[in-house]
Scaffold this active site. Structure first.
Site, short mmCIF file in Angstrom:
data_model
loop_
_atom_site.label_atom_id
_atom_site.label_comp_id
_atom_site.label_asym_id
_atom_site.label_seq_id
_atom_site.Cartn_x
_atom_site.Cartn_y
_atom_site.Cartn_z
N ASP A 44 39.83 28.72 53.24
CA ASP A 44 38.45 29.21 53.17
C ASP A 44 37.60 28.38 52.19
O ASP A 44 36.39 28.53 52.14
CB ASP A 44 38.46 30.69 52.77
CG ASP A 44 37.15 31.39 53.06
OD1 ASP A 44 36.31 30.79 53.77
OD2 ASP A 44 36.97 32.53 52.58
N ARG A 46 33.84 22.33 50.46
CA ARG A 46 34.07 21.21 49.54
C ARG A 46 34.85 20.09 50.23
O ARG A 46 34.72 18.93 49.87
CB ARG A 46 34.79 21.71 48.28
CG ARG A 46 36.13 22.34 48.56
CD ARG A 46 36.58 23.28 47.45
NE ARG A 46 35.83 24.53 47.45
CZ ARG A 46 36.01 25.52 46.58
NH1 ARG A 46 36.91 25.41 45.63
NH2 ARG A 46 35.29 26.61 46.66
N ASP A 97 26.42 29.46 57.19
CA ASP A 97 27.17 28.53 56.35
C ASP A 97 26.83 27.06 56.66
O ASP A 97 27.42 26.14 56.09
CB ASP A 97 28.67 28.79 56.52
CG ASP A 97 29.47 28.51 55.25
OD1 ASP A 97 28.86 28.44 54.18
OD2 ASP A 97 30.69 28.33 55.36
N LYS A 126 26.39 20.46 53.82
CA LYS A 126 27.48 21.23 54.44
C LYS A 126 26.91 21.98 55.64
O LYS A 126 25.97 22.76 55.50
CB LYS A 126 28.07 22.23 53.44
CG LYS A 126 28.97 23.31 54.09
CD LYS A 126 29.54 24.31 53.08
CE LYS A 126 30.31 25.44 53.78
NZ LYS A 126 30.87 26.44 52.83
N GLU A 152 36.56 25.46 52.46
CA GLU A 152 36.42 24.36 53.41
C GLU A 152 35.17 23.51 53.17
O GLU A 152 35.14 22.34 53.53
CB GLU A 152 36.41 24.91 54.85
CG GLU A 152 35.05 25.36 55.39
CD GLU A 152 34.44 26.55 54.64
OE1 GLU A 152 35.18 27.24 53.93
OE2 GLU A 152 33.22 26.76 54.76
N LYS A 206 38.78 35.52 56.44
CA LYS A 206 37.92 36.42 55.68
C LYS A 206 38.04 37.84 56.23
O LYS A 206 38.34 38.01 57.42
CB LYS A 206 36.45 35.97 55.83
CG LYS A 206 36.07 34.72 55.07
CD LYS A 206 34.60 34.40 55.30
CE LYS A 206 34.19 33.09 54.63
NZ LYS A 206 34.24 33.15 53.17
N ASP A 209 32.00 30.15 59.49
CA ASP A 209 33.12 30.11 58.55
C ASP A 209 33.92 31.40 58.63
O ASP A 209 33.56 32.41 58.03
CB ASP A 209 32.59 29.89 57.12
CG ASP A 209 33.71 29.80 56.09
OD1 ASP A 209 34.89 29.70 56.50
OD2 ASP A 209 33.40 29.82 54.88
N1 BES Z 1 30.98 29.75 52.86
C1 BES Z 1 31.71 30.30 51.80
C2 BES Z 1 30.86 30.67 50.60
C3 BES Z 1 29.84 31.73 50.78
C4 BES Z 1 30.07 33.00 50.29
C5 BES Z 1 28.63 31.48 51.38
C6 BES Z 1 29.12 33.98 50.43
C7 BES Z 1 27.69 32.46 51.50
C8 BES Z 1 27.92 33.71 51.02
C9 BES Z 1 32.77 29.31 51.34
O1 BES Z 1 33.26 28.46 52.32
C10 BES Z 1 33.93 30.11 50.85
O2 BES Z 1 34.52 30.78 51.65
N2 BES Z 1 34.21 30.04 49.57
C11 BES Z 1 35.27 30.76 48.98
C12 BES Z 1 36.06 29.81 48.13
C13 BES Z 1 37.36 30.39 47.63
C14 BES Z 1 38.31 30.58 48.77
C15 BES Z 1 37.94 29.44 46.62
C16 BES Z 1 34.67 31.88 48.17
O3 BES Z 1 33.63 31.66 47.53
O4 BES Z 1 35.20 32.98 48.20
ZN ZN Z 2 32.02 28.11 53.91
MN MN Z 3 34.89 29.36 53.39
#
Ligand code: BES
Ligand code: ZN
Ligand code: MN
Length: 510
Positions: free
Chosen positions: A360, A364, A301, A278, A362, A290, A283
């Site tokens: 968010d 996956r 990210d 990824k 994204e 966010k 992000d």
């Molecule tokens: N890039 C983030 C995950 C992340 C969080 C990376 C903290 C590094 C530090 C990912 O794309 C994301 O935003 N995930 C969300 C998923 C949710 C919306 C289902 C999350 O973990 O909050």
């Molecule tokens: Zn992300």
């Molecule tokens: Mn995200």
């Protein structure tokens, strides 16, 4: 950093500093009353003698990461003697030794010492393994993230030369000089590749767009003799990567699909490893945006993709006889008039339909198509790495990365490699019961569900795209970025998972 091997007696080395490990051989651990039994890990009596006073007066305890710098040590040709504590002898392994080399580097360079000699302990660790750990730890410890600081002093704080001392004729058997030399080279290749990855991750999103990341991959590939193809939006659409494109469509920065191929002669044709990364270069969360607080961190990210690019560098230089292909999906995740919206349905490359609940989630999406593409390219085993979920940080904190595996045999191989590499990872489950959560009213699945077990949900989602290909997923959201400096490593990008991946790939050599 220049590295060279030496089999000299430590006290005879002319250097700014000789570094030796001290351990606590007292196996009991009942607090205050239990005095440590400190030993200097060198058979050189002069070095032991020089350290005798600070040990007998209790100043040196052998505690992990304890450092004691002695000036003009009696009987030594070196200007200084640094004693670094490695903790209990019983639990001391290459993983601890690797960190101690980093501790020595970071401590000495902060004192403007630019060269030193590290004495590899003559303990339970085989010489080649110990030597390699020292080289890796030293290079990793030498990395500094302050690229854009104008203060040269801070920026240029680097070690120039490292001598690794492997005492000759340990316990009567002389070491194989060639084997030691190649262990040193291997350590250097792996650690420099890890730092290459850290360089990429450290860059802010305006200096590491998907296009720039593709260029860096190309440049590296040309240097080490890898095949590298990079594609843009046209190819992504042509391959019907609807999930990847769903994320990329919202950004003015073009996405990049980066494919690195390593296909050595003499590799078995039954195994073709696929490394999928990824690489969301920033992000924002997209329309499901966010909060502002901490959003700057989302430049990292793309760490999963950067890890795969760095791993391919190491693989190209170490030349294991196994076919490996890396697929890196690079894009920004932006809100805009063109961005995908919650409720949208995207058709992934595999044909499966996805209802976008949260834009968010994204990572996956881009990985889903990355995994399908790696399968289409013929990969027989898949490993992906991604900063995928905040939930993995809730589960495992900043200490362990999450591992998910669809195949126990493949997991065993990976766990062994992981142990060798000295990286902390913990397996999380993929029970069928969790599949319930993927259900959508309108499509084959949703991209996000309940808060609980969020890291597992994301992994279950990816599993739908790995299909029946044995697959491992590494969630490095909590470990790819060091929130705090540690004695052996700077804060910032860690380069986690690269060493495990390289070791894992080597394990498939035919
Ligand atoms: N890039 C983030 C995950 C992340 C969080 C990376 C903290 C590094 C530090 C990912 O794309 C994301 O935003 N995930 C969300 C998923 C949710 C919306 C289902 C999350 O973990 O909050
Ligand atoms: Zn992300
Ligand atoms: Mn995200």
């Amino acid at each position: 950093m220049n590295t060279n091997l030496s089999s000299s007696i430590p006290s005879q080395l002319e250097t700014d500093c000789v570094v030796v490990v001290v351990l606590d051989r007292n196996e009991r651990d009942r607090g205050e009353k239990d005095k440590p039994v400190v030993t200097v890990e060198s058979s050189d009596a002069t070095v032991c003698e020089a350290a005798k006073d600070v040990i007998s007066n209790g100043e040196v305890t052998g505690k992990m990461f304890e450092t004691t710098l002695l000036h003009r040590p009696a009987g030594l040709k070196a200007k200084r003697l640094l004693l670094v504590g490695g903790g209990k002898a019983k639990t001391f392994s290459a993983a601890e030794l690797r960190k101690l080399a980093g501790v020595a580097v970071r401590m000495l360079k902060s004192k403007s010492i630019r060269s030193f000699a590290f004495v590899v302990p003559e303990t339970a660790i085989p010489a080649g393994q110990g030597l390699r750990a020292v080289v890796e730890g030293a290079f990793v410890g030498d990395f500094e993230p302050g690229y854009y600081k104008s203060d040269r002093n801070e920026k240029d704080q680097k070690i120039d030369a490292l001598t690794i001392v492997v005492p000759g004729n340990v316990h009567g058997d002389a070491h194989d000089a060639k084997a030691l030399e190649s262990a040193m080279q291997a350590g250097r290749i792996v650690a420099e590749s890890q730092n290459f990855t850290r360089d990429l991750v450290n860059e802010p999103s305006n200096r590491m767009t998907p296009t720039m990341m593709a260029e860096r991959a190309k440049k590296m590939a040309a240097e080490v003799g890898l095949n590298c193809e990079t594609y843009g939006a046209d190819k992504i659409k042509q391959l019907k990567m609807g999930a990847f494109w769903g994320v990329a469509q919202g950004s003015d920065e073009p996405p990049a699909l980066i494919v690195l191929r390593y296909d050595p002669v003499g590799a078995a044709d039954k195994v073709h490893l696929g490394l999928v990364g990824k690489a969301v270069t920033f992000d924002t969360g997209g329309i499901s945006i966010k909060p502002a607080d901490g959003m700057e961190k989302m430049k990292y990210d793309m760490a999963g993709g950067a890890t795969m690019i760095g791993a391919m560098r190491a693989i190209a230089l170490l030349k294991p006889k196994v076919k490996v292909t890396a697929v890196i999906c690079a894009t920004e995740n932006m809100p805009s008039g063109k961005a995908q919206k919650p409720g949208d349905v995207q058709i992934a490359m595999s044909g499966k339909s996805i209802e976008i609940i949260n834009t968010d989630a994204e990572g996956r999406l881009v990985l889903a198509d990355g995994l399908s593409y790696a399968r289409q390219l013929g990969c027989t085993h898949l490993v992906d790495a991604a900063t995928l979920t905040g939930a993995v940080v809730v589960a495992l904190g900043y200490v362990n990365a999450g591992i998910f595996a669809s195949d126990d045999q493949m997991y065993e191989r990976f766990a062994n490699a992981n142990k060798q590499a000295g990286e902390k990872m913990w397996r999380l489950p993929l029970d069928d019961e969790y599949k319930e959560n993927l259900k959508s009213n309108i499509a084959d699945m949703v991209n996000a569900g309940s808060r609980w077990g969020g890291a597992i949900f994301a992994a279950m989602f990816l599993k739908e795209f790995a299909e029946d290909t044995p697959w491992i997923h590494l969630d490095i959201a909590g470990t790819a970025w060091m929130e705090e400096a540690k004695p052996w490593i700077a804060k910032g990008p860690s380069g986690i998972a690269l060493r495990s991946l390289v070791e894992f790939v080597k394990g498939w050599e035919s």
